[in-house]
Design a protein around this motif. Structure first.
Motif, PDB file in Angstrom:
ATOM      1  N   ASP A  77       0.830  -1.215   0.000  1.00 34.83           N
ATOM      2  CA  ASP A  77       0.000   0.000   0.000  1.00 34.83           C
ATOM      3  C   ASP A  77       0.862   1.262   0.000  1.00 34.83           C
ATOM      4  O   ASP A  77       0.530   2.253  -0.658  1.00 34.83           O
ATOM      5  N   ALA A  78       1.960   1.222   0.741  1.00 31.43           N
ATOM      6  CA  ALA A  78       2.828   2.398   0.835  1.00 31.43           C
ATOM      7  C   ALA A  78       3.457   2.718  -0.515  1.00 31.43           C
ATOM      8  O   ALA A  78       3.550   3.891  -0.906  1.00 31.43           O
ATOM      9  N   LEU A  79       3.890   1.689  -1.263  1.00 26.95           N
ATOM     10  CA  LEU A  79       4.465   1.921  -2.582  1.00 26.95           C
ATOM     11  C   LEU A  79       3.402   2.428  -3.555  1.00 26.95           C
ATOM     12  O   LEU A  79       3.669   3.308  -4.388  1.00 26.95           O
ATOM     13  N   ILE A  80       2.200   1.863  -3.463  1.00 23.55           N
ATOM     14  CA  ILE A  80       1.105   2.313  -4.324  1.00 23.55           C
ATOM     15  C   ILE A  80       0.785   3.778  -4.049  1.00 23.55           C
ATOM     16  O   ILE A  80       0.603   4.574  -4.979  1.00 23.55           O
ATOM     17  N   ALA A  81       0.725   4.156  -2.778  1.00 19.87           N
ATOM     18  CA  ALA A  81       0.423   5.545  -2.419  1.00 19.87           C
ATOM     19  C   ALA A  81       1.475   6.495  -2.982  1.00 19.87           C
ATOM     20  O   ALA A  81       1.159   7.601  -3.436  1.00 19.87           O
ATOM     21  N   GLN A  82       2.740   6.081  -2.962  1.00 18.72           N
ATOM     22  CA  GLN A  82       3.805   6.922  -3.502  1.00 18.72           C
ATOM     23  C   GLN A  82       3.606   7.186  -4.987  1.00 18.72           C
ATOM     24  O   GLN A  82       3.718   8.319  -5.454  1.00 18.72           O
ATOM     25  N   VAL A  83       3.326   6.141  -5.752  1.00 19.25           N
ATOM     26  CA  VAL A  83       3.185   6.318  -7.194  1.00 19.25           C
ATOM     27  C   VAL A  83       1.881   7.020  -7.540  1.00 19.25           C
ATOM     28  O   VAL A  83       1.821   7.805  -8.496  1.00 19.25           O
ATOM     29  N   GLN A  84       0.826   6.799  -6.758  1.00 14.48           N
ATOM     30  CA  GLN A  84      -0.428   7.513  -6.989  1.00 14.48           C
ATOM     31  C   GLN A  84      -0.245   9.016  -6.791  1.00 14.48           C
ATOM     32  O   GLN A  84      -0.831   9.823  -7.519  1.00 14.48           O
ATOM     33  N   ALA A  85       0.564   9.392  -5.825  1.00 12.03           N
ATOM     34  CA  ALA A  85       0.763  10.808  -5.499  1.00 12.03           C
ATOM     35  C   ALA A  85       1.713  11.503  -6.457  1.00 12.03           C
ATOM     36  O   ALA A  85       1.768  12.734  -6.496  1.00 12.03           O
ATOM     37  N   ALA A  86       2.461  10.739  -7.244  1.00 13.62           N
ATOM     38  CA  ALA A  86       3.492  11.326  -8.097  1.00 13.62           C
ATOM     39  C   ALA A  86       2.911  11.929  -9.369  1.00 13.62           C
ATOM     40  O   ALA A  86       2.014  11.364  -9.991  1.00 13.62           O
ATOM     41  N   ASP A  87       3.447  13.081  -9.740  1.00 12.95           N
ATOM     42  CA  ASP A  87       3.174  13.667 -11.046  1.00 12.95           C
ATOM     43  C   ASP A  87       4.178  13.162 -12.076  1.00 12.95           C
ATOM     44  O   ASP A  87       3.854  12.990 -13.248  1.00 12.95           O
ATOM     45  N   ILE A  88       5.406  12.963 -11.613  1.00  8.63           N
ATOM     46  CA  ILE A  88       6.487  12.462 -12.470  1.00  8.63           C
ATOM     47  C   ILE A  88       7.144  11.290 -11.765  1.00  8.63           C
ATOM     48  O   ILE A  88       7.417  11.342 -10.558  1.00  8.63           O
ATOM     49  N   VAL A  89       7.407  10.220 -12.517  1.00  9.04           N
ATOM     50  CA  VAL A  89       8.098   9.041 -11.990  1.00  9.04           C
ATOM     51  C   VAL A  89       9.405   8.877 -12.749  1.00  9.04           C
ATOM     52  O   VAL A  89       9.420   8.912 -13.990  1.00  9.04           O
ATOM     53  N   VAL A  90      10.500   8.716 -12.021  1.00  6.56           N
ATOM     54  CA  VAL A  90      11.816   8.505 -12.624  1.00  6.56           C
ATOM     55  C   VAL A  90      12.332   7.153 -12.159  1.00  6.56           C
ATOM     56  O   VAL A  90      12.506   6.932 -10.962  1.00  6.56           O
ATOM     57  N   LEU A  91      12.557   6.259 -13.104  1.00  6.95           N
ATOM     58  CA  LEU A  91      13.024   4.913 -12.789  1.00  6.95           C
ATOM     59  C   LEU A  91      14.478   4.750 -13.203  1.00  6.95           C
ATOM     60  O   LEU A  91      14.827   4.972 -14.370  1.00  6.95           O
ATOM     61  N   GLY A  92      15.323   4.374 -12.267  1.00  7.04           N
ATOM     62  CA  GLY A  92      16.690   3.979 -12.587  1.00  7.04           C
ATOM     63  C   GLY A  92      16.675   2.485 -12.870  1.00  7.04           C
ATOM     64  O   GLY A  92      16.404   1.688 -11.972  1.00  7.04           O
ATOM     65  N   ALA A  93      16.961   2.106 -14.136  1.00  2.78           N
ATOM     66  CA  ALA A  93      16.719   0.721 -14.553  1.00  2.78           C
ATOM     67  C   ALA A  93      17.910   0.130 -15.301  1.00  2.78           C
ATOM     68  O   ALA A  93      17.962   0.154 -16.535  1.00  2.78           O
ATOM     69  N   PRO A  94      18.882  -0.422 -14.586  1.00  7.62           N
ATOM     70  CA  PRO A  94      19.967  -1.115 -15.278  1.00  7.62           C
ATOM     71  C   PRO A  94      19.468  -2.416 -15.897  1.00  7.62           C
ATOM     72  O   PRO A  94      18.455  -2.967 -15.459  1.00  7.62           O
ATOM     73  N   MET A  95      20.163  -2.870 -16.926  1.00  5.71           N
ATOM     74  CA  MET A  95      19.841  -4.161 -17.534  1.00  5.71           C
ATOM     75  C   MET A  95      20.686  -5.251 -16.887  1.00  5.71           C
ATOM     76  O   MET A  95      21.910  -5.177 -16.879  1.00  5.71           O
ATOM     77  N   TYR A  96      20.007  -6.257 -16.351  1.00  5.53           N
ATOM     78  CA  TYR A  96      20.685  -7.449 -15.829  1.00  5.53           C
ATOM     79  C   TYR A  96      20.183  -8.646 -16.625  1.00  5.53           C
ATOM     80  O   TYR A  96      18.978  -8.935 -16.622  1.00  5.53           O
ATOM     81  N   ASN A  97      21.093  -9.331 -17.306  1.00  9.57           N
ATOM     82  CA  ASN A  97      20.718 -10.533 -18.054  1.00  9.57           C
ATOM     83  C   ASN A  97      19.545 -10.277 -18.991  1.00  9.57           C
ATOM     84  O   ASN A  97      18.582 -11.043 -19.039  1.00  9.57           O
ATOM     85  N   PHE A  98      19.621  -9.173 -19.720  1.00 11.36           N
ATOM     86  CA  PHE A  98      18.667  -8.780 -20.755  1.00 11.36           C
ATOM     87  C   PHE A  98      17.318  -8.310 -20.229  1.00 11.36           C
ATOM     88  O   PHE A  98      16.386  -8.108 -21.006  1.00 11.36           O
ATOM     89  N   GLY A  99      17.200  -8.115 -18.937  1.00  8.27           N
ATOM     90  CA  GLY A  99      15.927  -7.669 -18.387  1.00  8.27           C
ATOM     91  C   GLY A  99      16.122  -6.669 -17.263  1.00  8.27           C
ATOM     92  O   GLY A  99      17.219  -6.166 -17.021  1.00  8.27           O
ATOM     93  N   MET A 100      15.026  -6.378 -16.582  1.00 10.38           N
ATOM     94  CA  MET A 100      15.095  -5.485 -15.437  1.00 10.38           C
ATOM     95  C   MET A 100      15.626  -6.231 -14.215  1.00 10.38           C
ATOM     96  O   MET A 100      15.641  -7.471 -14.182  1.00 10.38           O
ATOM     97  N   THR A 101      16.034  -5.495 -13.216  1.00  6.37           N
ATOM     98  CA  THR A 101      16.522  -6.114 -11.994  1.00  6.37           C
ATOM     99  C   THR A 101      15.371  -6.752 -11.222  1.00  6.37           C
ATOM    100  O   THR A 101      14.206  -6.384 -11.390  1.00  6.37           O
ATOM    101  N   VAL A 102      15.705  -7.688 -10.364  1.00  8.95           N
ATOM    102  CA  VAL A 102      14.680  -8.307  -9.516  1.00  8.95           C
ATOM    103  C   VAL A 102      14.057  -7.263  -8.605  1.00  8.95           C
ATOM    104  O   VAL A 102      12.868  -7.340  -8.261  1.00  8.95           O
ATOM    105  N   GLN A 103      14.848  -6.248  -8.233  1.00  8.92           N
ATOM    106  CA  GLN A 103      14.324  -5.189  -7.379  1.00  8.92           C
ATOM    107  C   GLN A 103      13.208  -4.410  -8.089  1.00  8.92           C
ATOM    108  O   GLN A 103      12.157  -4.125  -7.503  1.00  8.92           O
TER     109      GLN A 103
END
Length: 199
Positions: A77-103
């Motif tokens: 719920d806390a993560l959902i509330a953060q993204v609901q409240a955001a006007d802009i979302v910035v994702l730091g997304a390295p590629m691990y083994n051709f995909g996104m990180t497990v995180q």
């Protein structure tokens, strides 16, 4: 203006995707006086994985959940509330083994909830996280942009679109496994993209 920065590199220091995300957020904050910035580092502050215990909690009616189940759902719920409240979302997304990180995958697992961030309709699924601008800072060891080996960007596009976040800009920094000169060129190219693509 609320800016949400999600860092998903496993590295605590020296992460190119985090460096890029920081630069994007810094430029946005300068452009929007008084902007509120919320940062979540998914490596330093990991979110629990979506396992059987979490699924049981999520599928148990709210008024029937145990205290332990309530606590587990509250984390999502806390993560959902953060993204609901955001006007802009910035994702730091390295590629691990051709995909996104497990995180980062775990973050999407936490925020994708039927009836809350998307819903099923007679015309198909509808994303409920609409009206947000998203920037994705992509860091790669090789060169994958627009190629067959880039399975990461299509996956991210699908997830973001499914949740209603369709205004997405991808910024690339590639070739970090190819020596110091390639790293310097990658960072310069990424910085140039940030300068022109981040409004």
């Amino acid at each position: 203006m609320n800016i949400l920065q999600i860092n998903s590199s496993a590295r605590s220091a020296g992460s190119e995707s985090t460096r890029m995300a920081d630069a994007i957020v810094a430029k946005l904050a300068r452009a929007h006086a008084g902007a509120q910035v919320t940062r979540r580092d998914l490596a330093a502050d990991p979110h629990p994985v979506l396992d059987e215990t979490a699924l049981q909690a999520l599928f148990t009616p709210a008024d029937q959940r145990s205290a332990q189940q309530q606590a587990r759902v509250a984390l999502d719920d806390a993560l959902i509330a953060q993204v609901q409240a955001a006007d802009i979302v910035v994702l730091g997304a390295p590629m691990y083994n051709f995909g996104m990180t497990v995180q980062l995958k775990g973050w999407f697992d936490a925020i994708a909830r039927a009836g809350v961030t998307f819903r099923y309709t007679a015309n198909g699924p509808e994303g409920l996280l609409q009206g947000k601008k998203v920037y994705v800072a992509l860091a790669r060891g090789g060169f994958h942009r627009d190629g067959a080996t880039d399975t990461q960007v299509p996956h991210l596009k699908t997830l973001l679109d499914f949740l209603g976040m369709t205004d997405v800009t991808f910024i690339y920094s590639e070739g970090h496994g190819m020596g110091p000169d390639a790293v310097a060129k990658a960072r310069a190219a990424a910085d140039a993209e940030i300068a022109t693509e981040v409004a």
